[in-house]
Scaffold this active site. Structure first.
Site, mmCIF file in Angstrom:
data_model
loop_
_atom_site.group_PDB
_atom_site.id
_atom_site.type_symbol
_atom_site.label_atom_id
_atom_site.label_comp_id
_atom_site.label_asym_id
_atom_site.label_seq_id
_atom_site.Cartn_x
_atom_site.Cartn_y
_atom_site.Cartn_z
ATOM 1 N N HIS A 141 34.777 -0.662 31.569
ATOM 2 C CA HIS A 141 36.124 -1.220 31.529
ATOM 3 C C HIS A 141 36.621 -1.609 32.922
ATOM 4 C CE1 HIS A 141 37.801 2.566 33.110
ATOM 5 N NE2 HIS A 141 36.925 3.168 32.325
ATOM 6 N N ASP A 142 37.343 -2.712 32.962
ATOM 7 C CA ASP A 142 38.014 -3.205 34.177
ATOM 8 C C ASP A 142 37.058 -3.658 35.272
ATOM 9 O OD1 ASP A 142 40.946 -2.497 33.474
ATOM 10 O OD2 ASP A 142 39.910 -0.597 33.194
ATOM 11 N N GLY A 194 33.340 2.044 35.250
ATOM 12 C CA GLY A 194 34.603 1.330 35.238
ATOM 13 C C GLY A 194 35.074 0.922 36.621
#
Length: 258
Positions: A121-122, A139
């Site tokens: 994520h991100d 992440g």
């Protein structure tokens, strides 16, 4: 030409498909997904939800894009995966949506993501990046334009890999890798300028010479990093690439792998 969709594929009614899109057998396109012109989803590829593909993106068999982030703080916020034009994502890769921190996981244009890669994520992956087989990005990792990450490498969360850097295979990246350098190892260590890659990209000899001088001051002298940065800004030609190199190092929060 309209989209070519295999009869066994499942396409949500809210998905938006561009011209000349091809969707293979048993592929799934979930809600709020957008496929630009010329995109190809191979058999059994899945876009779970909130995925935007630019034009001419190719997604390999068994790949899953847009899954929930693996973050215990995630509470169902609306977040996205965004893939730039002409990027290729090969088989069995997973790319998770962002969290409330940035709301997006992004891969730029013209990048090549090989098989069994995971982008957490991100993450932010730039243009023209190559990520080889079985690389795992935690992440919030940032990989800048033109970087290459070789196979079976693991990258710690919040780590940055700079522009046109080269990371060798089976590395454990727990600190930032500055632009234009080679790095390899467990933990990762720096091994000079990525000279071959930079020459192949057409970088001018004057820039290569200046970057080499800056590297030697920072990582092959007796000065500490703060002293070396000051000396490099005073003595090395003030070229954009040199400034990017020095600024990246000065802004590092995780430290640099020497």
């Amino acid at each position: 030409m309209t989209a070519r969709i295999h009869p066994s594929a499942i396409v949500d009614g809210g998905a938006r498909l561009g011209e000349n899109v091809e969707i293979g057998a048993f592929a799934i396109v979930g809600p709020d997904c957008e496929l630009g012109d010329g995109c190809v989803l191979a058999s059994r590829a899945t876009l779970e939800r909130n995925v935007r593909l630019g034009s001419d993106v190719r997604v390999g068999s068994g790949t899953i894009l847009g899954g929930d982030p693996q973050d215990l703080k995630y509470r169902g916020e609306e977040t996205w995966v965004e893939i730039g034009d002409s990027t290729v994502i090969r088989e069995y890769t997973t790319i998770h949506r962002g969290t409330a921190e940035s709301h997006r996981t992004v891969v730029g244009s013209g990048s090549f993501i090989m098989s069994y890669v995971h982008l957490g994520h991100d993450c932010r992956v730039g243009d023209g990046v190559i990520i080889s087989n079985s690389v795992q990005l935690a992440g919030h990792v940032h990989v800048e334009d033109g970087a290459i990450v070789s196979g079976l490498t693991a990258v710690h969360q919040f780590t940055r890999i700079g522009r046109q850097a080269f990371v060798g295979g089976c590395s454990r990246v727990v600190k930032d890798v500055p632009p234009f350098l080679k790095a390899v190892g467990n933990p990762v260590r720096l091994y000079g300028l990525n000279s071959v890659g930079l020459q192949r990209s057409g970088m001018d000899a004057e820039i290569l010479k200046a970057l080499k001088s800056a590297y030697r001051l920072l990582f092959r002298s007796e000065m500490n990093l703060s002293q070396a940065l000051t000396r490099a800004r005073d003595e090395v030609p003030d070229l954009p690439e040199v400034r990017q190199f020095l600024d990246f190092i000065e802004a590092s929060e995780r430290g640099i792998g020497f």
